[in-house]
Design a protein around this motif. Sequence first.
Motif, PDB file in Angstrom:
ATOM      1  N   MET A 116     -27.098   7.870  35.253  1.00  0.00           N
ATOM      2  CA  MET A 116     -26.211   6.802  34.834  1.00  0.00           C
ATOM      3  C   MET A 116     -25.906   5.853  35.986  1.00  0.00           C
ATOM      4  SD  MET A 116     -24.650   5.646  32.281  1.00  0.00           S
ATOM      5  CE  MET A 116     -23.344   4.601  31.825  1.00  0.00           C
ATOM      6  N   HIS A 117     -25.706   6.413  37.166  1.00  0.00           N
ATOM      7  CA  HIS A 117     -25.410   5.581  38.329  1.00  0.00           C
ATOM      8  C   HIS A 117     -26.593   4.687  38.673  1.00  0.00           C
ATOM      9  CE1 HIS A 117     -21.627   7.535  39.147  1.00  0.00           C
ATOM     10  NE2 HIS A 117     -22.226   8.728  39.000  1.00  0.00           N
ATOM     11  N   PHE A 118     -27.790   5.217  38.443  1.00  0.00           N
ATOM     12  CA  PHE A 118     -28.995   4.453  38.726  1.00  0.00           C
ATOM     13  C   PHE A 118     -29.079   3.208  37.840  1.00  0.00           C
ATOM     14  CE2 PHE A 118     -33.632   3.769  38.224  1.00  0.00           C
ATOM     15  CZ  PHE A 118     -33.919   3.494  39.555  1.00  0.00           C
ATOM     16  N   VAL A 119     -28.739   3.355  36.569  1.00  0.00           N
ATOM     17  CA  VAL A 119     -28.770   2.233  35.630  1.00  0.00           C
ATOM     18  C   VAL A 119     -27.743   1.174  36.044  1.00  0.00           C
ATOM     19  CG1 VAL A 119     -28.376   1.554  33.230  1.00  0.00           C
ATOM     20  CG2 VAL A 119     -29.640   3.645  33.748  1.00  0.00           C
ATOM     21  N   LEU A 120     -26.555   1.623  36.419  1.00  0.00           N
ATOM     22  CA  LEU A 120     -25.521   0.679  36.869  1.00  0.00           C
ATOM     23  C   LEU A 120     -25.954  -0.055  38.135  1.00  0.00           C
ATOM     24  CD1 LEU A 120     -22.254   2.722  36.230  1.00  0.00           C
ATOM     25  CD2 LEU A 120     -23.130   0.783  34.934  1.00  0.00           C
ATOM     26  N   LEU A 121     -26.635   0.660  39.021  1.00  0.00           N
ATOM     27  CA  LEU A 121     -27.123   0.034  40.253  1.00  0.00           C
ATOM     28  C   LEU A 121     -28.178  -1.025  39.949  1.00  0.00           C
ATOM     29  CD1 LEU A 121     -26.656   0.292  43.298  1.00  0.00           C
ATOM     30  CD2 LEU A 121     -28.552   1.894  43.356  1.00  0.00           C
ATOM     31  N   ILE A 122     -29.055  -0.756  39.002  1.00  0.00           N
ATOM     32  CA  ILE A 122     -30.080  -1.722  38.610  1.00  0.00           C
ATOM     33  C   ILE A 122     -29.435  -2.959  37.983  1.00  0.00           C
ATOM     34  CG2 ILE A 122     -31.986  -2.134  36.998  1.00  0.00           C
ATOM     35  CD1 ILE A 122     -32.923   0.699  37.552  1.00  0.00           C
ATOM     36  N   VAL A 123     -28.480  -2.736  37.073  1.00  0.00           N
ATOM     37  CA  VAL A 123     -27.791  -3.857  36.421  1.00  0.00           C
ATOM     38  C   VAL A 123     -27.048  -4.699  37.456  1.00  0.00           C
ATOM     39  CG1 VAL A 123     -25.940  -4.451  34.808  1.00  0.00           C
ATOM     40  CG2 VAL A 123     -27.645  -2.734  34.183  1.00  0.00           C
ATOM     41  N   ALA A 124     -26.374  -4.039  38.395  1.00  0.00           N
ATOM     42  CA  ALA A 124     -25.665  -4.773  39.451  1.00  0.00           C
ATOM     43  C   ALA A 124     -26.640  -5.552  40.325  1.00  0.00           C
ATOM     44  CB  ALA A 124     -24.842  -3.806  40.297  1.00  0.00           C
ATOM     45  N   GLY A 125     -27.797  -4.967  40.644  1.00  0.00           N
ATOM     46  CA  GLY A 125     -28.803  -5.657  41.449  1.00  0.00           C
ATOM     47  C   GLY A 125     -29.351  -6.884  40.755  1.00  0.00           C
ATOM     48  N   ILE A 126     -29.587  -6.774  39.447  1.00  0.00           N
ATOM     49  CA  ILE A 126     -30.078  -7.922  38.679  1.00  0.00           C
ATOM     50  C   ILE A 126     -29.015  -9.014  38.629  1.00  0.00           C
ATOM     51  CG2 ILE A 126     -30.748  -8.683  36.359  1.00  0.00           C
ATOM     52  CD1 ILE A 126     -32.149  -5.940  36.049  1.00  0.00           C
ATOM     53  N   ALA A 127     -27.753  -8.607  38.461  1.00  0.00           N
ATOM     54  CA  ALA A 127     -26.661  -9.587  38.417  1.00  0.00           C
ATOM     55  C   ALA A 127     -26.532 -10.318  39.747  1.00  0.00           C
ATOM     56  CB  ALA A 127     -25.349  -8.886  38.064  1.00  0.00           C
ATOM     57  N   VAL A 128     -26.612  -9.590  40.835  1.00  0.00           N
ATOM     58  CA  VAL A 128     -26.521 -10.215  42.158  1.00  0.00           C
ATOM     59  C   VAL A 128     -27.733 -11.111  42.406  1.00  0.00           C
ATOM     60  CG1 VAL A 128     -26.570  -9.726  44.645  1.00  0.00           C
ATOM     61  CG2 VAL A 128     -25.042  -8.442  43.149  1.00  0.00           C
ATOM     62  N   ALA A 129     -28.925 -10.643  42.033  1.00  0.00           N
ATOM     63  CA  ALA A 129     -30.133 -11.451  42.226  1.00  0.00           C
ATOM     64  C   ALA A 129     -30.051 -12.754  41.429  1.00  0.00           C
ATOM     65  CB  ALA A 129     -31.377 -10.662  41.820  1.00  0.00           C
ATOM     66  N   GLY A 130     -29.510 -12.688  40.212  1.00  0.00           N
ATOM     67  CA  GLY A 130     -29.330 -13.906  39.419  1.00  0.00           C
ATOM     68  C   GLY A 130     -28.363 -14.876  40.079  1.00  0.00           C
ATOM     69  N   GLY A 131     -27.265 -14.347  40.611  1.00  0.00           N
ATOM     70  CA  GLY A 131     -26.301 -15.199  41.304  1.00  0.00           C
ATOM     71  C   GLY A 131     -26.875 -15.820  42.566  1.00  0.00           C
ATOM     72  N   VAL A 132     -27.615 -15.035  43.325  1.00  0.00           N
ATOM     73  CA  VAL A 132     -28.240 -15.557  44.548  1.00  0.00           C
ATOM     74  C   VAL A 132     -29.277 -16.619  44.200  1.00  0.00           C
ATOM     75  CG1 VAL A 132     -29.758 -14.935  46.475  1.00  0.00           C
ATOM     76  CG2 VAL A 132     -27.783 -13.505  45.936  1.00  0.00           C
ATOM     77  N   THR A 133     -30.081 -16.367  43.174  1.00  0.00           N
ATOM     78  CA  THR A 133     -31.081 -17.348  42.738  1.00  0.00           C
ATOM     79  C   THR A 133     -30.416 -18.650  42.307  1.00  0.00           C
ATOM     80  OG1 THR A 133     -32.566 -15.588  42.031  1.00  0.00           O
ATOM     81  CG2 THR A 133     -32.964 -17.780  41.121  1.00  0.00           C
ATOM     82  N   MET A 134     -29.365 -18.540  41.511  1.00  0.00           N
ATOM     83  CA  MET A 134     -28.653 -19.727  41.059  1.00  0.00           C
ATOM     84  C   MET A 134     -28.049 -20.487  42.235  1.00  0.00           C
ATOM     85  SD  MET A 134     -25.403 -20.089  38.479  1.00  0.00           S
ATOM     86  CE  MET A 134     -24.223 -19.578  39.712  1.00  0.00           C
ATOM     87  N   GLY A 135     -27.427 -19.762  43.150  1.00  0.00           N
ATOM     88  CA  GLY A 135     -26.819 -20.401  44.310  1.00  0.00           C
ATOM     89  C   GLY A 135     -27.831 -21.126  45.186  1.00  0.00           C
ATOM     90  N   LEU A 136     -28.948 -20.444  45.471  1.00  0.00           N
ATOM     91  CA  LEU A 136     -29.981 -21.082  46.298  1.00  0.00           C
ATOM     92  C   LEU A 136     -30.601 -22.282  45.593  1.00  0.00           C
ATOM     93  CD1 LEU A 136     -31.764 -17.986  47.853  1.00  0.00           C
ATOM     94  CD2 LEU A 136     -30.449 -19.726  49.059  1.00  0.00           C
ATOM     95  N   TRP A 137     -30.890 -22.132  44.308  1.00  0.00           N
ATOM     96  CA  TRP A 137     -31.470 -23.243  43.552  1.00  0.00           C
ATOM     97  C   TRP A 137     -30.530 -24.442  43.570  1.00  0.00           C
ATOM     98  CZ3 TRP A 137     -36.096 -23.767  40.785  1.00  0.00           C
ATOM     99  CH2 TRP A 137     -36.191 -24.926  40.012  1.00  0.00           C
ATOM    100  N   ASN A 138     -29.257 -24.211  43.232  1.00  0.00           N
ATOM    101  CA  ASN A 138     -28.295 -25.309  43.136  1.00  0.00           C
ATOM    102  C   ASN A 138     -27.951 -25.900  44.497  1.00  0.00           C
ATOM    103  OD1 ASN A 138     -28.252 -25.039  40.382  1.00  0.00           O
ATOM    104  ND2 ASN A 138     -26.438 -23.756  40.364  1.00  0.00           N
ATOM    105  N   TRP A 139     -28.162 -25.151  45.551  1.00  0.00           N
ATOM    106  CA  TRP A 139     -27.895 -25.648  46.899  1.00  0.00           C
ATOM    107  C   TRP A 139     -29.068 -26.477  47.417  1.00  0.00           C
ATOM    108  CZ3 TRP A 139     -29.173 -22.582  51.744  1.00  0.00           C
ATOM    109  CH2 TRP A 139     -28.727 -23.232  52.886  1.00  0.00           C
ATOM    110  N   LEU A 140     -30.297 -26.011  47.138  1.00  0.00           N
ATOM    111  CA  LEU A 140     -31.467 -26.637  47.764  1.00  0.00           C
ATOM    112  C   LEU A 140     -32.186 -27.674  46.906  1.00  0.00           C
ATOM    113  CD1 LEU A 140     -33.015 -23.493  49.452  1.00  0.00           C
ATOM    114  CD2 LEU A 140     -31.837 -25.386  50.573  1.00  0.00           C
ATOM    115  N   THR A 141     -32.504 -27.336  45.669  1.00  0.00           N
ATOM    116  CA  THR A 141     -33.394 -28.216  44.906  1.00  0.00           C
ATOM    117  C   THR A 141     -32.798 -29.568  44.527  1.00  0.00           C
ATOM    118  OG1 THR A 141     -32.874 -27.119  42.831  1.00  0.00           O
ATOM    119  CG2 THR A 141     -34.807 -26.336  44.025  1.00  0.00           C
ATOM    120  N   PRO A 142     -31.511 -29.690  44.192  1.00  0.00           N
ATOM    121  CA  PRO A 142     -31.006 -31.038  43.909  1.00  0.00           C
ATOM    122  C   PRO A 142     -31.079 -31.958  45.129  1.00  0.00           C
ATOM    123  CG  PRO A 142     -29.527 -29.413  42.966  1.00  0.00           C
ATOM    124  CD  PRO A 142     -30.506 -28.670  43.829  1.00  0.00           C
TER     125      PRO A 142
END
Length: 108
Positions: free
Chosen positions: A1-27
């Motif tokens: 169960m902890h493994f699934v939560l860790l994966i979900v948290a990693g995907i959530a953080v990766a999405g936030g980092v991707t959004m932040g980098l995209w919105n910071w650099l590409t515009p």
Amino acid sequence: MHFVLLIVAGIAVAGGVTMGLWNWLTPTLFGWPSISYLQALGLLVLTRLLFGGLRHHGFGHHCRLPVESMSEEERAQLRERLHRCGFGRRWLKCRNGEAKDDEPKAES
């Protein structure tokens, strides 16, 4: 169960980092529009499909040489070939066996 939560948290953080980098650099760099969090997650899925497939191996998985399973003689032949070819302009020709010893080597 902890493994699934860790994966979900990693995907959530990766999405936030991707959004932040995209919105910071590409515009600023390209004049592209900003993206939402869901678009960033979609971008991660798209890049995974394009470059990683559905397996858990990445794109480079097929490009690795099985050096660990080579004999010492095979390793020596590989080192000689890499030394002769270099990793510059002639690498692709050499990989296909087209390089000749009389061709000038690329200077580093």
